[in-house]
Motif scaffolding. Structure first.
Motif, PDB file in Angstrom:
ATOM      1  N   ALA A 124       0.840  -1.208   0.000  1.00 28.94           N
ATOM      2  CA  ALA A 124       0.000   0.000   0.000  1.00 28.94           C
ATOM      3  C   ALA A 124       0.873   1.254   0.000  1.00 28.94           C
ATOM      4  N   PHE A 125       1.970   1.210   0.756  1.00 29.67           N
ATOM      5  CA  PHE A 125       2.896   2.340   0.826  1.00 29.67           C
ATOM      6  C   PHE A 125       3.535   2.597  -0.543  1.00 29.67           C
ATOM      7  N   ILE A 126       3.961   1.535  -1.217  1.00 30.47           N
ATOM      8  CA  ILE A 126       4.582   1.673  -2.537  1.00 30.47           C
ATOM      9  C   ILE A 126       3.570   2.210  -3.548  1.00 30.47           C
ATOM     10  N   GLN A 127       2.337   1.727  -3.470  1.00 32.67           N
ATOM     11  CA  GLN A 127       1.296   2.232  -4.360  1.00 32.67           C
ATOM     12  C   GLN A 127       1.039   3.722  -4.105  1.00 32.67           C
ATOM     13  N   ALA A 128       1.078   4.132  -2.841  1.00 35.77           N
ATOM     14  CA  ALA A 128       0.889   5.545  -2.505  1.00 35.77           C
ATOM     15  C   ALA A 128       2.037   6.387  -3.066  1.00 35.77           C
ATOM     16  N   LEU A 129       3.270   5.857  -3.017  1.00 41.68           N
ATOM     17  CA  LEU A 129       4.412   6.580  -3.590  1.00 41.68           C
ATOM     18  C   LEU A 129       4.253   6.738  -5.103  1.00 41.68           C
ATOM     19  N   ALA A 130       3.786   5.691  -5.759  1.00 45.15           N
ATOM     20  CA  ALA A 130       3.561   5.771  -7.202  1.00 45.15           C
ATOM     21  C   ALA A 130       2.510   6.833  -7.515  1.00 45.15           C
ATOM     22  N   GLU A 131       1.502   6.935  -6.687  1.00 49.47           N
ATOM     23  CA  GLU A 131       0.461   7.952  -6.872  1.00 49.47           C
ATOM     24  C   GLU A 131       1.043   9.357  -6.692  1.00 49.47           C
ATOM     25  N   VAL A 132       1.912   9.527  -5.704  1.00 48.27           N
ATOM     26  CA  VAL A 132       2.570  10.819  -5.478  1.00 48.27           C
ATOM     27  C   VAL A 132       3.405  11.197  -6.708  1.00 48.27           C
ATOM     28  N   LEU A 133       4.115  10.209  -7.285  1.00 49.70           N
ATOM     29  CA  LEU A 133       4.901  10.440  -8.495  1.00 49.70           C
ATOM     30  C   LEU A 133       4.016  10.980  -9.609  1.00 49.70           C
ATOM     31  N   ARG A 134       2.901  10.301  -9.844  1.00 56.61           N
ATOM     32  CA  ARG A 134       2.003  10.666 -10.931  1.00 56.61           C
ATOM     33  C   ARG A 134       1.341  12.025 -10.678  1.00 56.61           C
ATOM     34  N   GLU A 135       0.824  12.245  -9.473  1.00 55.90           N
ATOM     35  CA  GLU A 135       0.103  13.486  -9.170  1.00 55.90           C
ATOM     36  C   GLU A 135       0.995  14.722  -9.230  1.00 55.90           C
ATOM     37  N   ASN A 136       2.268  14.566  -8.865  1.00 52.19           N
ATOM     38  CA  ASN A 136       3.181  15.701  -8.826  1.00 52.19           C
ATOM     39  C   ASN A 136       4.118  15.750 -10.022  1.00 52.19           C
ATOM     40  N   ASP A 137       3.886  14.882 -11.002  1.00 48.10           N
ATOM     41  CA  ASP A 137       4.688  14.831 -12.217  1.00 48.10           C
ATOM     42  C   ASP A 137       6.183  14.716 -11.907  1.00 48.10           C
ATOM     43  N   LEU A 138       6.522  13.804 -10.975  1.00 43.21           N
ATOM     44  CA  LEU A 138       7.906  13.555 -10.599  1.00 43.21           C
ATOM     45  C   LEU A 138       8.449  12.388 -11.411  1.00 43.21           C
ATOM     46  N   ALA A 139       9.766  12.334 -11.566  1.00 41.74           N
ATOM     47  CA  ALA A 139      10.391  11.232 -12.284  1.00 41.74           C
ATOM     48  C   ALA A 139      10.809  10.117 -11.327  1.00 41.74           C
ATOM     49  N   GLU A 140      11.093  10.465 -10.061  1.00 42.52           N
ATOM     50  CA  GLU A 140      11.613   9.470  -9.135  1.00 42.52           C
ATOM     51  C   GLU A 140      11.403   9.913  -7.702  1.00 42.52           C
ATOM     52  N   VAL A 141      11.192   8.938  -6.818  1.00 42.86           N
ATOM     53  CA  VAL A 141      11.135   9.186  -5.383  1.00 42.86           C
ATOM     54  C   VAL A 141      11.777   7.987  -4.694  1.00 42.86           C
ATOM     55  N   GLN A 142      12.552   8.256  -3.646  1.00 43.81           N
ATOM     56  CA  GLN A 142      13.226   7.199  -2.905  1.00 43.81           C
ATOM     57  C   GLN A 142      12.982   7.426  -1.423  1.00 43.81           C
ATOM     58  N   VAL A 143      12.594   6.361  -0.717  1.00 44.22           N
ATOM     59  CA  VAL A 143      12.253   6.453   0.701  1.00 44.22           C
ATOM     60  C   VAL A 143      12.816   5.250   1.435  1.00 44.22           C
ATOM     61  N   LYS A 144      13.231   5.462   2.676  1.00 44.51           N
ATOM     62  CA  LYS A 144      13.683   4.368   3.537  1.00 44.51           C
ATOM     63  C   LYS A 144      12.822   4.381   4.793  1.00 44.51           C
ATOM     64  N   ARG A 145      12.186   3.244   5.077  1.00 43.71           N
ATOM     65  CA  ARG A 145      11.376   3.086   6.284  1.00 43.71           C
ATOM     66  C   ARG A 145      12.099   2.108   7.202  1.00 43.71           C
ATOM     67  N   GLU A 146      12.351   2.522   8.430  1.00 44.19           N
ATOM     68  CA  GLU A 146      13.006   1.641   9.388  1.00 44.19           C
ATOM     69  C   GLU A 146      11.978   1.148  10.387  1.00 44.19           C
ATOM     70  N   TYR A 147      11.906  -0.181  10.515  1.00 46.43           N
ATOM     71  CA  TYR A 147      10.962  -0.806  11.443  1.00 46.43           C
ATOM     72  C   TYR A 147      11.637  -1.208  12.741  1.00 46.43           C
ATOM     73  N   GLY A 148      12.910  -1.326  12.711  1.00 45.24           N
ATOM     74  CA  GLY A 148      13.683  -1.731  13.885  1.00 45.24           C
ATOM     75  C   GLY A 148      15.148  -1.666  13.534  1.00 45.24           C
ATOM     76  N   GLU A 149      15.977  -2.195  14.424  1.00 45.67           N
ATOM     77  CA  GLU A 149      17.415  -2.104  14.221  1.00 45.67           C
ATOM     78  C   GLU A 149      17.884  -2.853  12.972  1.00 45.67           C
ATOM     79  N   SER A 150      17.295  -4.021  12.700  1.00 44.37           N
ATOM     80  CA  SER A 150      17.737  -4.806  11.553  1.00 44.37           C
ATOM     81  C   SER A 150      16.619  -5.044  10.546  1.00 44.37           C
ATOM     82  N   ASP A 151      15.574  -4.236  10.587  1.00 40.74           N
ATOM     83  CA  ASP A 151      14.447  -4.407   9.681  1.00 40.74           C
ATOM     84  C   ASP A 151      14.095  -3.062   9.062  1.00 40.74           C
ATOM     85  N   CYS A 152      14.236  -2.976   7.741  1.00 43.09           N
ATOM     86  CA  CYS A 152      13.907  -1.731   7.058  1.00 43.09           C
ATOM     87  C   CYS A 152      13.418  -2.028   5.646  1.00 43.09           C
ATOM     88  N   LEU A 153      12.820  -1.032   5.052  1.00 42.60           N
ATOM     89  CA  LEU A 153      12.318  -1.127   3.683  1.00 42.60           C
ATOM     90  C   LEU A 153      12.886   0.058   2.910  1.00 42.60           C
TER      91      LEU A 153
END
Length: 161
Positions: free
Chosen positions: A11-40
Motif C-alpha cells: 500500500a505504501f509503494i502504491q501511494a508513492l507511485a500515486e505521489v509520483l504521478r500526481e506531482n509529475d515527478l520522475a523518481e522518489v526514494q524512501v527508507k522506512r526503518e521498522y527496527g534495528e535490523s528491519d527496514c524497507l
C-alpha cells in the motif's frame, strides 16, 4: 503479522507511485526503518519524455539572422547531443557532480579513455550519490554539463566516441 507488514508495504509503494504521478515527478526514494535490523528501501521511478533543450537554442540564430537560416536549420539535428549515438543520459533528476569532492580531480575529462563501468560523474538525488558508469568503453568526446548543474531524467551528460 508478516502478511500485514507486506500488505502495508505494498500500500505504501502504491501511494508513492500515486505521489509520483500526481506531482509529475520522475523518481522518489524512501527508507522506512521498522527496527534495528528491519527496514524497507523503496525507489519508485518512471520514464518521462524530455524535450531536448538544444532545439530551442538552435532556433534563436535562425530568427536573428535570416540569411543564415538554411545553414542553421540543416545543422540543428547534427548539433543535438541527445541524438548522438555516444550520448550517456541521466537516469534520474538530480544535481551533477564531476568529481567526488570539491578539491578532488574530475572523474573524466575531454579526451580521456574510459572502460565500461568507469564512473563518469555523480548525480545526487535525494541526498544519495549515484555514480553514473560508462555504458561502454571509449573516448570522452564532450562533457555536456557543468559541475553542480541540475539535470532532468534523460538529459545528455557525456558523449563517448
Amino acid at each position: 503479522m508478516a502478511k500485514n507488514t507486506r500488505d502495508a508495504d505494498v500500500a505504501f509503494i502504491q501511494a508513492l507511485a500515486e505521489v509520483l504521478r500526481e506531482n509529475d515527478l520522475a523518481e522518489v526514494q524512501v527508507k522506512r526503518e521498522y527496527g534495528e535490523s528491519d527496514c524497507l528501501n523503496v525507489r519508485v521511478s518512471r520514464q518521462v519524455a524530455v524535450a531536448p533543450a538544444v532545439q530551442h537554442i538552435a532556433a534563436a540564430p535562425v530568427a536573428a539572422a535570416p540569411a543564415a537560416a538554411p545553414a542553421a536549420a540543416a545543422s540543428a539535428p547534427q548539433d543535438d547531443p541527445a541524438s548522438d549515438p555516444g550520448a550517456v543520459t541521466s537516469p534520474m533528476v538530480g544535481t551533477v557532480y564531476l568529481q567526488a569532492e570539491p578539491d578532488a580531480p574530475s572523474f573524466v575529462s575531454v579526451g580521456d579513455t574510459v572502460a565500461e563501468g568507469d564512473t563518469l560523474l555523480i548525480v545526487e538525488a535525494m541526498k544519495t550519490m549515484n555514480h553514473i558508469p560508462a555504458p561502454r568503453g571509449g573516448k570522452v568526446k564532450r562533457i555536456l554539463v557543468d559541475d553542480g548543474a541540475a539535470v532532468e531524467f534523460g538529459a545528455p551528460l557525456v558523449i563517448l566516441e
